[in-house]
Design a protein around this motif. Structure first.
Motif, PDB file in Angstrom:
ATOM      1  N   LEU A  17      15.787 102.540  69.718  1.00 30.75           N
ATOM      2  CA  LEU A  17      15.869 101.410  70.561  1.00 30.75           C
ATOM      3  C   LEU A  17      17.086 100.966  69.953  1.00 30.75           C
ATOM      4  O   LEU A  17      17.092 100.331  68.963  1.00 30.75           O
ATOM      5  CB  LEU A  17      14.521 100.601  70.442  1.00 30.75           C
ATOM      6  N   ASP A  18      18.154 100.788  70.734  1.00 33.39           N
ATOM      7  CA  ASP A  18      19.541 100.584  69.941  1.00 33.39           C
ATOM      8  C   ASP A  18      19.891  99.013  70.599  1.00 33.39           C
ATOM      9  O   ASP A  18      20.699  98.993  71.470  1.00 33.39           O
ATOM     10  CB  ASP A  18      20.704 101.554  70.571  1.00 33.39           C
ATOM     11  N   ASP A  19      18.899  98.227  70.431  1.00 34.49           N
ATOM     12  CA  ASP A  19      19.114  96.829  71.056  1.00 34.49           C
ATOM     13  C   ASP A  19      18.688  95.835  70.095  1.00 34.49           C
ATOM     14  O   ASP A  19      17.445  95.327  69.641  1.00 34.49           O
ATOM     15  CB  ASP A  19      18.232  96.756  72.323  1.00 34.49           C
ATOM     16  N   PRO A  20      19.918  95.427  68.999  1.00 38.50           N
ATOM     17  CA  PRO A  20      19.294  94.688  68.010  1.00 38.50           C
ATOM     18  C   PRO A  20      18.695  93.222  68.343  1.00 38.50           C
ATOM     19  O   PRO A  20      17.655  92.636  67.780  1.00 38.50           O
ATOM     20  CB  PRO A  20      20.689  94.183  67.239  1.00 38.50           C
ATOM     21  N   GLY A  21      18.989  92.753  69.604  1.00 41.38           N
ATOM     22  CA  GLY A  21      18.478  91.560  70.039  1.00 41.38           C
ATOM     23  C   GLY A  21      16.940  91.534  70.275  1.00 41.38           C
ATOM     24  O   GLY A  21      16.183  90.592  69.934  1.00 41.38           O
ATOM     25  N   LEU A  22      16.690  92.831  70.986  1.00 37.01           N
ATOM     26  CA  LEU A  22      15.110  92.796  71.274  1.00 37.01           C
ATOM     27  C   LEU A  22      14.371  93.332  70.145  1.00 37.01           C
ATOM     28  O   LEU A  22      13.286  92.831  69.826  1.00 37.01           O
ATOM     29  CB  LEU A  22      15.116  94.023  72.268  1.00 37.01           C
ATOM     30  N   LEU A  23      14.933  93.870  69.056  1.00 37.93           N
ATOM     31  CA  LEU A  23      14.431  94.084  67.829  1.00 37.93           C
ATOM     32  C   LEU A  23      14.131  92.892  66.948  1.00 37.93           C
ATOM     33  O   LEU A  23      13.141  92.563  66.471  1.00 37.93           O
ATOM     34  CB  LEU A  23      15.002  95.140  66.994  1.00 37.93           C
ATOM     35  N   ALA A  24      15.033  91.842  67.054  1.00 33.31           N
ATOM     36  CA  ALA A  24      14.780  90.479  66.514  1.00 33.31           C
ATOM     37  C   ALA A  24      13.956  89.735  67.156  1.00 33.31           C
ATOM     38  O   ALA A  24      13.141  89.251  66.487  1.00 33.31           O
ATOM     39  CB  ALA A  24      16.135  90.000  66.371  1.00 33.31           C
ATOM     40  N   ALA A  25      13.971  89.905  68.300  1.00 32.21           N
ATOM     41  CA  ALA A  25      12.845  89.259  69.036  1.00 32.21           C
ATOM     42  C   ALA A  25      11.202  89.911  68.999  1.00 32.21           C
ATOM     43  O   ALA A  25      10.375  88.818  68.812  1.00 32.21           O
ATOM     44  CB  ALA A  25      13.342  89.132  70.703  1.00 32.21           C
ATOM     45  N   LEU A  26      11.229  90.971  68.898  1.00 34.66           N
ATOM     46  CA  LEU A  26      10.230  91.548  68.606  1.00 34.66           C
ATOM     47  C   LEU A  26       9.487  91.127  67.186  1.00 34.66           C
ATOM     48  O   LEU A  26       8.399  90.974  67.095  1.00 34.66           O
ATOM     49  CB  LEU A  26      10.289  93.125  68.727  1.00 34.66           C
ATOM     50  N   ALA A  27      10.406  91.073  66.143  1.00 33.70           N
ATOM     51  CA  ALA A  27      10.164  90.853  64.713  1.00 33.70           C
ATOM     52  C   ALA A  27       9.625  89.192  64.854  1.00 33.70           C
ATOM     53  O   ALA A  27       8.640  88.981  64.242  1.00 33.70           O
ATOM     54  CB  ALA A  27      11.175  91.153  63.838  1.00 33.70           C
ATOM     55  N   HIS A  28      10.084  88.477  65.430  1.00 33.52           N
ATOM     56  CA  HIS A  28      10.046  87.072  65.446  1.00 33.52           C
ATOM     57  C   HIS A  28       8.465  86.804  66.226  1.00 33.52           C
ATOM     58  O   HIS A  28       7.942  86.346  65.768  1.00 33.52           O
ATOM     59  CB  HIS A  28      11.012  86.208  66.475  1.00 33.52           C
ATOM     60  N   SER A  29       8.318  87.648  67.289  1.00 33.42           N
ATOM     61  CA  SER A  29       7.029  87.605  67.825  1.00 33.42           C
ATOM     62  C   SER A  29       6.101  87.884  67.081  1.00 33.42           C
ATOM     63  O   SER A  29       4.914  87.292  67.129  1.00 33.42           O
ATOM     64  CB  SER A  29       7.060  88.370  69.191  1.00 33.42           C
ATOM     65  N   ALA A  30       6.229  89.162  66.339  1.00 29.99           N
ATOM     66  CA  ALA A  30       5.107  89.823  65.530  1.00 29.99           C
ATOM     67  C   ALA A  30       4.680  88.847  64.274  1.00 29.99           C
ATOM     68  O   ALA A  30       3.626  88.550  64.108  1.00 29.99           O
ATOM     69  CB  ALA A  30       5.644  91.077  64.943  1.00 29.99           C
ATOM     70  N   ARG A  31       5.703  88.016  63.902  1.00 29.53           N
ATOM     71  CA  ARG A  31       5.420  87.130  62.654  1.00 29.53           C
ATOM     72  C   ARG A  31       4.648  85.972  63.145  1.00 29.53           C
ATOM     73  O   ARG A  31       3.856  85.400  62.528  1.00 29.53           O
ATOM     74  CB  ARG A  31       6.822  86.900  62.000  1.00 29.53           C
ATOM     75  N   SER A  32       4.975  85.653  64.425  1.00 29.22           N
ATOM     76  CA  SER A  32       4.338  84.143  65.062  1.00 29.22           C
ATOM     77  C   SER A  32       2.803  84.918  65.408  1.00 29.22           C
ATOM     78  O   SER A  32       2.024  83.944  65.163  1.00 29.22           O
ATOM     79  CB  SER A  32       5.040  83.863  66.345  1.00 29.22           C
ATOM     80  N   LEU A  33       2.606  86.281  65.845  1.00 32.84           N
ATOM     81  CA  LEU A  33       1.298  86.398  66.060  1.00 32.84           C
ATOM     82  C   LEU A  33       0.598  86.360  64.812  1.00 32.84           C
ATOM     83  O   LEU A  33      -0.667  86.060  64.645  1.00 32.84           O
ATOM     84  CB  LEU A  33       1.488  87.718  66.789  1.00 32.84           C
ATOM     85  N   ALA A  34       1.064  86.783  63.505  1.00 33.55           N
ATOM     86  CA  ALA A  34       0.440  86.963  62.568  1.00 33.55           C
ATOM     87  C   ALA A  34       0.148  85.657  62.066  1.00 33.55           C
ATOM     88  O   ALA A  34      -0.811  85.408  61.107  1.00 33.55           O
ATOM     89  CB  ALA A  34       1.404  87.700  61.362  1.00 33.55           C
ATOM     90  N   VAL A  35       0.683  84.599  62.383  1.00 32.12           N
ATOM     91  CA  VAL A  35       0.227  83.371  61.906  1.00 32.12           C
ATOM     92  C   VAL A  35      -0.885  82.781  62.870  1.00 32.12           C
ATOM     93  O   VAL A  35      -1.705  82.060  62.779  1.00 32.12           O
ATOM     94  CB  VAL A  35       1.502  82.191  61.971  1.00 32.12           C
ATOM     95  N   ASP A  36      -0.648  82.865  64.276  1.00 30.59           N
ATOM     96  CA  ASP A  36      -1.277  82.080  65.303  1.00 30.59           C
ATOM     97  C   ASP A  36      -2.472  83.190  65.579  1.00 30.59           C
ATOM     98  O   ASP A  36      -3.235  82.237  66.385  1.00 30.59           O
ATOM     99  CB  ASP A  36      -0.348  81.980  66.677  1.00 30.59           C
ATOM    100  N   ASP A  37      -2.715  84.259  65.584  1.00 30.40           N
ATOM    101  CA  ASP A  37      -3.769  84.842  65.883  1.00 30.40           C
ATOM    102  C   ASP A  37      -4.946  85.012  64.971  1.00 30.40           C
ATOM    103  O   ASP A  37      -5.170  85.686  64.039  1.00 30.40           O
ATOM    104  CB  ASP A  37      -3.342  86.502  66.202  1.00 30.40           C
ATOM    105  N   ALA A  38      -6.000  83.925  64.996  1.00 31.94           N
ATOM    106  CA  ALA A  38      -7.138  83.798  64.130  1.00 31.94           C
ATOM    107  C   ALA A  38      -7.865  85.008  63.940  1.00 31.94           C
ATOM    108  O   ALA A  38      -8.446  85.380  63.262  1.00 31.94           O
ATOM    109  CB  ALA A  38      -7.476  82.481  64.275  1.00 31.94           C
TER     110      ALA A  38
END
Length: 201
Positions: A17-38
Motif C-alpha cells: 500500500l503505497d499511500d503514506p497519507g492513508l497509512l498515517a490516517a489508519l495509524a491515527h485511527s488505530a490509536r484513537s480506537l485504542a483509547v476510545d474502545d472500552a
C-alpha cells in the motif's frame, strides 16, 4: 532421466500500500480506537493481550471511518487478484470482506500459532513497523504428517522450509488462504507495532 517435481505449493500474496497519507490516517485511527474502545480494552485485559485489538469489540470499522472504507476497497481488489493468481474458483463472485480489526501490539506482545476458521482468505496490512517489531511465521501445513521426517537443511529454498518468516515494513500487505497456520513473533521493538488484520468469505 531423473527429475524432481515440487507438489502442492502454498500461495502467499504480497503487495504494498503505497499511500503514506492513508497509512498515517489508519495509524491515527488505530490509536484513537485504542483509547476510545472500552469494550476492546476490557477484552484485551481479560485475554492478556499485550496492547489493543478491536477483534472482539468492533465489527464495522469501514462504516465508522473513511480511512478504513478506503482500505476495504483496496483490500477487495487485492483479494480478487490473489484469488485469480491462486486459481481459486469463486463461481464468478468477488471475495467478500467479512471482518477487519486493528492490532496495536506493545513491546513483548505476540500471537501464538493459529488459523482463521470460517474464512477463505485472511491477511494483514502493516501500518507502523518499528525496527525489531518481529516477523510473522508461516508453518508448513503438512507438519502434523511429518512424523519421522528429518529436518530441512539450513540452505533449503524457501518453498521447502518447515517455517517461513516474513519481516514486514510499513505498507506491506500479506494475504493467504485461511487454513494456513501462522503466528506473530514477539515484538522486540521499543515501541508499538500497528497492523490491520482481516478475513474474506
Amino acid at each position: 532421466m531423473m527429475a524432481i517435481s515440487l507438489l502442492f505449493p502454498t500461495p502467499l500474496w504480497q503487495a504494498r500500500l503505497d499511500d503514506p497519507g492513508l497509512l498515517a490516517a489508519l495509524a491515527h485511527s488505530a490509536r484513537s480506537l485504542a483509547v476510545d474502545d472500552a469494550a476492546g480494552r476490557r477484552w484485551c485485559r481479560a485475554h492478556h493481550y499485550r496492547g489493543y485489538t478491536s477483534y472482539a469489540s468492533l465489527n464495522d470499522l469501514p462504516a465508522r471511518d473513511p480511512a478504513f472504507a478506503s482500505l476495504a476497497r483496496w483490500l477487495v481488489k487485492q483479494a480478487s487478484l490473489f484469488a485469480m493468481a491462486a486459481h481459486l474458483d469463486l463461481a464468478g463472485r468477488k471475495p467478500r470482506l467479512d471482518s477487519l480489526w486493528v492490532n496495536v501490539l506493545r513491546p513483548g506482545g505476540g500471537h501464538s500459532g493459529h488459523i482463521h476458521p470460517h474464512s477463505i482468505m485472511s491477511g494483514t496490512l502493516y501500518v507502523e513497523v518499528p525496527d525489531g517489531a518481529g516477523a510473522i511465521r508461516f508453518e508448513d501445513p503438512r507438519l502434523p504428517l511429518f512424523m519421522h521426517a528429518p529436518p530441512r537443511t539450513a540452505d533449503a529454498p524457501e518453498a521447502q522450509r518447515t517455517f517461513v518468516h516474513v519481516t514486514p515494513a510499513p505498507g506491506t500487505l500479506l494475504l493467504w488462504e485461511s487454513w494456513l497456520r501462522h503466528e506473530v513473533l514477539p515484538n522486540a521493538a521499543r515501541s508499538e507495532r500497528i497492523s490491520i488484520s482481516f478475513n474474506f468469505s
